[in-house]
Design a protein around this motif. Structure first.
Motif, PDB file in Angstrom:
ATOM      1  N   LEU A   1       0.808  -1.217   0.000  1.00 17.45           N
ATOM      2  CA  LEU A   1       0.000   0.000   0.000  1.00 17.45           C
ATOM      3  C   LEU A   1       0.839   1.264   0.000  1.00 17.45           C
ATOM      4  O   LEU A   1       0.308   2.358   0.102  1.00 17.45           O
ATOM      5  N   GLY A   2       2.159   1.125  -0.096  1.00 23.72           N
ATOM      6  CA  GLY A   2       3.006   2.289   0.072  1.00 23.72           C
ATOM      7  C   GLY A   2       3.360   3.032  -1.184  1.00 23.72           C
ATOM      8  O   GLY A   2       3.924   4.121  -1.115  1.00 23.72           O
ATOM      9  N   GLY A   3       3.100   2.433  -2.335  1.00 25.32           N
ATOM     10  CA  GLY A   3       3.418   3.120  -3.569  1.00 25.32           C
ATOM     11  C   GLY A   3       4.897   3.129  -3.914  1.00 25.32           C
ATOM     12  O   GLY A   3       5.316   3.837  -4.824  1.00 25.32           O
ATOM     13  N   GLU A   4       5.718   2.356  -3.183  1.00 22.51           N
ATOM     14  CA  GLU A   4       7.160   2.266  -3.463  1.00 22.51           C
ATOM     15  C   GLU A   4       7.565   0.794  -3.529  1.00 22.51           C
ATOM     16  O   GLU A   4       8.498   0.368  -2.834  1.00 22.51           O
ATOM     17  N   PRO A   5       6.913  -0.029  -4.326  1.00 22.37           N
ATOM     18  CA  PRO A   5       7.194  -1.468  -4.299  1.00 22.37           C
ATOM     19  C   PRO A   5       8.637  -1.805  -4.644  1.00 22.37           C
ATOM     20  O   PRO A   5       9.199  -2.749  -4.102  1.00 22.37           O
ATOM     21  N   ALA A   6       9.258  -1.017  -5.497  1.00 23.70           N
ATOM     22  CA  ALA A   6      10.622  -1.334  -5.905  1.00 23.70           C
ATOM     23  C   ALA A   6      11.595  -1.248  -4.726  1.00 23.70           C
ATOM     24  O   ALA A   6      12.615  -1.932  -4.706  1.00 23.70           O
TER      25      ALA A   6
ATOM     26  N   LEU B   1      11.578  -8.644   0.461  1.00 27.82           N
ATOM     27  CA  LEU B   1      10.535  -9.597   0.867  1.00 27.82           C
ATOM     28  C   LEU B   1      10.444 -10.769  -0.099  1.00 27.82           C
ATOM     29  O   LEU B   1       9.974 -11.849   0.267  1.00 27.82           O
ATOM     30  N   ARG B   2      10.838 -10.565  -1.328  1.00 23.66           N
ATOM     31  CA  ARG B   2      10.858 -11.622  -2.333  1.00 23.66           C
ATOM     32  C   ARG B   2       9.572 -12.461  -2.347  1.00 23.66           C
ATOM     33  O   ARG B   2       9.598 -13.673  -2.145  1.00 23.66           O
ATOM     34  N   PRO B   3       8.408 -11.835  -2.578  1.00 27.05           N
ATOM     35  CA  PRO B   3       7.162 -12.613  -2.641  1.00 27.05           C
ATOM     36  C   PRO B   3       7.063 -13.352  -3.968  1.00 27.05           C
ATOM     37  O   PRO B   3       7.745 -13.028  -4.927  1.00 27.05           O
ATOM     38  N   SER B   4       6.167 -14.342  -3.996  1.00 29.96           N
ATOM     39  CA  SER B   4       5.964 -15.056  -5.254  1.00 29.96           C
ATOM     40  C   SER B   4       5.111 -14.234  -6.208  1.00 29.96           C
ATOM     41  O   SER B   4       5.177 -14.409  -7.415  1.00 29.96           O
ATOM     42  N   SER B   5       4.281 -13.334  -5.676  1.00 33.41           N
ATOM     43  CA  SER B   5       3.473 -12.449  -6.529  1.00 33.41           C
ATOM     44  C   SER B   5       3.216 -11.152  -5.777  1.00 33.41           C
ATOM     45  O   SER B   5       3.308 -11.094  -4.557  1.00 33.41           O
ATOM     46  N   TRP B   6       2.863 -10.106  -6.516  1.00 34.31           N
ATOM     47  CA  TRP B   6       2.893  -8.762  -5.938  1.00 34.31           C
ATOM     48  C   TRP B   6       1.812  -7.886  -6.564  1.00 34.31           C
ATOM     49  O   TRP B   6       1.636  -7.863  -7.778  1.00 34.31           O
ATOM     50  N   ASP B   7       1.062  -7.187  -5.718  1.00 36.16           N
ATOM     51  CA  ASP B   7       0.148  -6.135  -6.154  1.00 36.16           C
ATOM     52  C   ASP B   7       0.496  -4.875  -5.393  1.00 36.16           C
ATOM     53  O   ASP B   7       1.130  -4.933  -4.336  1.00 36.16           O
ATOM     54  N   SER B   8       0.052  -3.725  -5.892  1.00 34.22           N
ATOM     55  CA  SER B   8       0.312  -2.490  -5.146  1.00 34.22           C
ATOM     56  C   SER B   8      -0.848  -1.521  -5.303  1.00 34.22           C
ATOM     57  O   SER B   8      -1.560  -1.519  -6.312  1.00 34.22           O
TER      58      SER B   8
ATOM     59  N   ALA C   1     -13.211   3.415   3.432  1.00 36.25           N
ATOM     60  CA  ALA C   1     -14.160   2.305   3.283  1.00 36.25           C
ATOM     61  C   ALA C   1     -14.340   1.933   1.818  1.00 36.25           C
ATOM     62  O   ALA C   1     -14.727   0.809   1.495  1.00 36.25           O
ATOM     63  N   ARG C   2     -14.079   2.876   0.922  1.00 39.05           N
ATOM     64  CA  ARG C   2     -14.224   2.610  -0.516  1.00 39.05           C
ATOM     65  C   ARG C   2     -12.988   1.947  -1.133  1.00 39.05           C
ATOM     66  O   ARG C   2     -13.002   1.566  -2.302  1.00 39.05           O
ATOM     67  N   LEU C   3     -11.919   1.842  -0.354  1.00 39.65           N
ATOM     68  CA  LEU C   3     -10.661   1.310  -0.888  1.00 39.65           C
ATOM     69  C   LEU C   3     -10.808  -0.172  -1.230  1.00 39.65           C
ATOM     70  O   LEU C   3     -11.177  -0.993  -0.395  1.00 39.65           O
ATOM     71  N   GLU C   4     -10.528  -0.521  -2.475  1.00 38.56           N
ATOM     72  CA  GLU C   4     -10.576  -1.918  -2.905  1.00 38.56           C
ATOM     73  C   GLU C   4      -9.238  -2.588  -2.598  1.00 38.56           C
ATOM     74  O   GLU C   4      -8.176  -2.059  -2.923  1.00 38.56           O
ATOM     75  N   LEU C   5      -9.322  -3.748  -1.983  1.00 36.65           N
ATOM     76  CA  LEU C   5      -8.117  -4.485  -1.602  1.00 36.65           C
ATOM     77  C   LEU C   5      -8.170  -5.879  -2.208  1.00 36.65           C
ATOM     78  O   LEU C   5      -8.964  -6.721  -1.768  1.00 36.65           O
ATOM     79  N   PRO C   6      -7.354  -6.159  -3.217  1.00 35.56           N
ATOM     80  CA  PRO C   6      -7.313  -7.513  -3.779  1.00 35.56           C
ATOM     81  C   PRO C   6      -6.897  -8.530  -2.716  1.00 35.56           C
ATOM     82  O   PRO C   6      -6.208  -8.197  -1.746  1.00 35.56           O
ATOM     83  N   ALA C   7      -7.296  -9.760  -2.894  1.00 31.95           N
ATOM     84  CA  ALA C   7      -6.927 -10.828  -1.956  1.00 31.95           C
ATOM     85  C   ALA C   7      -5.410 -10.965  -1.906  1.00 31.95           C
ATOM     86  O   ALA C   7      -4.714 -10.850  -2.915  1.00 31.95           O
ATOM     87  N   ALA C   8      -4.880 -11.215  -0.698  1.00 26.45           N
ATOM     88  CA  ALA C   8      -3.433 -11.358  -0.509  1.00 26.45           C
ATOM     89  C   ALA C   8      -3.181 -12.171   0.749  1.00 26.45           C
ATOM     90  O   ALA C   8      -4.051 -12.320   1.606  1.00 26.45           O
ATOM     91  N   ASP C   9      -1.944 -12.696   0.858  1.00 25.30           N
ATOM     92  CA  ASP C   9      -1.521 -13.367   2.091  1.00 25.30           C
ATOM     93  C   ASP C   9      -1.040 -12.355   3.123  1.00 25.30           C
ATOM     94  O   ASP C   9      -1.146 -12.583   4.328  1.00 25.30           O
ATOM     95  N   LEU C  10      -0.485 -11.245   2.628  1.00 31.23           N
ATOM     96  CA  LEU C  10       0.104 -10.244   3.502  1.00 31.23           C
ATOM     97  C   LEU C  10      -0.050  -8.873   2.858  1.00 31.23           C
ATOM     98  O   LEU C  10       0.149  -8.720   1.651  1.00 31.23           O
ATOM     99  N   ILE C  11      -0.403  -7.890   3.675  1.00 29.35           N
ATOM    100  CA  ILE C  11      -0.455  -6.501   3.221  1.00 29.35           C
ATOM    101  C   ILE C  11       0.724  -5.765   3.830  1.00 29.35           C
ATOM    102  O   ILE C  11       0.987  -5.876   5.027  1.00 29.35           O
ATOM    103  N   THR C  12       1.487  -5.027   3.014  1.00 36.52           N
ATOM    104  CA  THR C  12       2.586  -4.216   3.533  1.00 36.52           C
ATOM    105  C   THR C  12       2.206  -2.746   3.459  1.00 36.52           C
ATOM    106  O   THR C  12       1.598  -2.291   2.480  1.00 36.52           O
TER     107      THR C  12
END
Length: 518
Positions: A25-30, A36-43, A59-70
């Motif tokens: 959620l930080g906008g700085e994934p790089a 963290l070296r995840p197998s897949s990544w959304d931001s 409350a309107r924020l859409e959050l795709p399914a994930a194992d962990l939120i950073t």
């Protein structure tokens, strides 16, 4: 900004499992993805999101399914931290987050920032699974209440005896434990570990300690990394959060954490003073000190002292107490593969004393002890039980006499070294003998030769606990070497050990009954 996020991610990556599907959620994934070296990544850039919609619309924020939120660098950057926490809690996904926690000389600013964030997280529906400080930030793994963070983090899971987690049902009660903790004193750390392991299955443990005097990095030690940690001046948590309290371990003086004890008493919380000596003033004797002690003792539902001598003192003063035992009799022995059995190794612990009370007689006697051990076929090895012991030996040049094993912050490992050695000699420190008592290692306590002809009775606590466990308490090096050269070095008495362990179990049962009655 990216450099700070990268440092946080590098630090946190040591505690997070690999192969997760991560939503950042930080906008700085790089800046963090490589660590963290995840197998897949959304931001999602929630700072950008908040700037484009009306306030409080997380409350309107859409959050795709994930194992962990950073969420590194997010809290403190958005305007509505509480709204974002509520939205994330609804996702029922663990959150790896940072929040500003600036360091300050008195720690007040950092404590206030941490308390505000943790209170908001709890109200939103999270438990704190772990917390670490990294520079001027606090790093958290937040887990939705009722979930278990072990799916994303293995921090703290070190052995079968440790499988206890902070993540718990919402109605789980909290237990406040206060003592001389967090300083790396091996005996005191053992006391806290045992208390934690006994009660953590039924309570979320809050540990009260002097954060100003605690060792740097103590929050990364087991079991502190699993506990909420508060300063001993914090009066809100005992009265508002805890359901029970234990003041436990060591030779605690009269009035120890009396402010928190009174706060807990005012809230009707049951309190145990357990596994300790009879509290006494270190500075005063007489009617005023006796009256103060009487007032302090009356604050507790259970008073369980660890030695017969302390119980006798209490009875003479007409105080009703329980005959308990030292918590460390239950300490787990580590099973590390790099510690091997060596019957020739003789461990020697030199308790630290103020240098102004140490005569050259002490130095000569310790030199003689080490030399005669070596001449008798032993491999003498210094085993400091705290950082102060280590410095004491170095200040007197005694550290040059033998190699040192320095593990004082890790009680279980120290106990494994004792279990794997042929002899344990303590010169004035209590817990080496208690550890050795349960490992069945030949052990003896030597009265510290601070001055020529030191009276063994001047160390009454040591003498009492040696008698408690049927351990040889010897007046000096001559007496110790006579025992060793005569082949008479022995472990603690079996009957005394069993009796001490039985009293410990009874003490624990008494405390639990008091807590159940509320």
């Amino acid at each position: 900004m990216a450099e700070g996020l990268e440092a946080q991610a590098r630090f946190a990556s040591r505690f997070v499992r690999r192969g997760l599907h991560v939503l950042d959620l930080g906008g700085e994934p790089a800046a963090i993805e490589a660590h963290l070296r995840p197998s897949s990544w959304d931001s999602r850039d929630v700072v950008e999101f908040e700037s484009t919609v009306p306030r409080r619309n997380f409350a309107r924020l859409e959050l795709p399914a994930a194992d962990l939120i950073t969420a590194f660098g997010v809290f403190g950057s958005v305007r509505d931290d509480k709204g974002l926490l509520r939205r994330l809690a609804k996702a029922q996904t663990p959150v790896l987050a940072s929040t500003p926690a600036p360091r300050s000389g008195d720690n007040v600013g950092r404590s206030a920032a941490v308390a505000a964030f943790e209170n908001a997280a709890a109200l939103a529906g999270f438990n704190v699974f772990w917390r670490f400080f990294q520079a001027d930030s606090a790093l958290y793994l937040l887990v939705p209440k009722g979930a278990d963070g072990a799916a994303v983090s293995d921090v703290g899971y070190r052995s079968a005896a440790d499988v206890v987690t902070l993540a718990s049902p919402a109605d789980r009660p909290a237990l406040l434990v206060a003592g001389f903790f967090g300083r790396g004193n091996c005996g005191d750390e053992a006391l806290f570990q045992v208390i934690y392991e006994e009660f953590a299955r039924d309570y979320d443990v809050i540990v009260s300690l002097d954060e100003h005097g605690a060792a740097e990095g103590y929050w990364n030690w087991y079991p502190y990394e699993r506990c909420k940690r508060i300063h001993q001046g914090n009066l809100a948590d005992p009265a508002r959060t805890a359901r029970a309290m234990i003041v436990g371990g060591g030779g605690l003086p009269i009035g120890f954490v009396a402010d928190q004890v009174i706060a807990a008493r005012s809230a009707g919380i049951p309190i145990a003073f357990a596994g300790t000596d009879l509290p006494a003033s270190r500075f005063h004797r007489g009617p005023a000190a006796d009256a103060a002690l009487q007032s302090y003792i009356r604050l507790f539902n259970v008073v369980a002292l660890r030695s017969a001598a302390a119980v006798e003192q209490a009875h003479l003063a007409k105080r009703q107490v329980t005959y308990g035992a030292d918590w460390a009799l239950r300490l787990v022995t580590d099973k590390a593969t790099d510690v091997t059995m060596n019957e020739r190794r003789a461990l020697v612990t030199l308790r630290e004393f103020p240098l102004q009370v140490v005569s050259y007689q002490y130095v000569r006697e310790v030199e003689r002890l080490i030399g005669e051990l070596a001449a008798s076929g032993y491999e003498p090895t210094l085993m400091p039980f705290c950082a102060e012991d280590d410095k004491f030996a170095a200040d007197l040049g005694l550290d040059r006499l033998a190699p040192s094993e320095r593990h004082w912050w890790n009680s279980r490992r120290v106990k494994q070294f004792i279990a794997s050695s042929g002899l344990m000699i303590s010169v004035g420190r209590l817990h080496p003998t208690i550890f050795a008592a349960t490992t069945r290692t030949p052990v003896m306590q030597i009265c510290p030769p601070l001055v020529e002809g030191q009276d063994p009775g001047s160390f009454a606590k040591i003498a009492a606990m040696a008698a408690e466990l049927d351990i040889d308490y010897l007046p000096g090096v001559d007496a110790a070497m006579a025992v060793i050269s005569g082949g008479r070095a022995r472990p603690s008495g079996k009957v005394a050990l069993r009796e001490g362990q039985r009293r410990l179990e009874t003490m624990i049962s008494t405390i639990r009954r008091a807590f159940d009655r509320g």
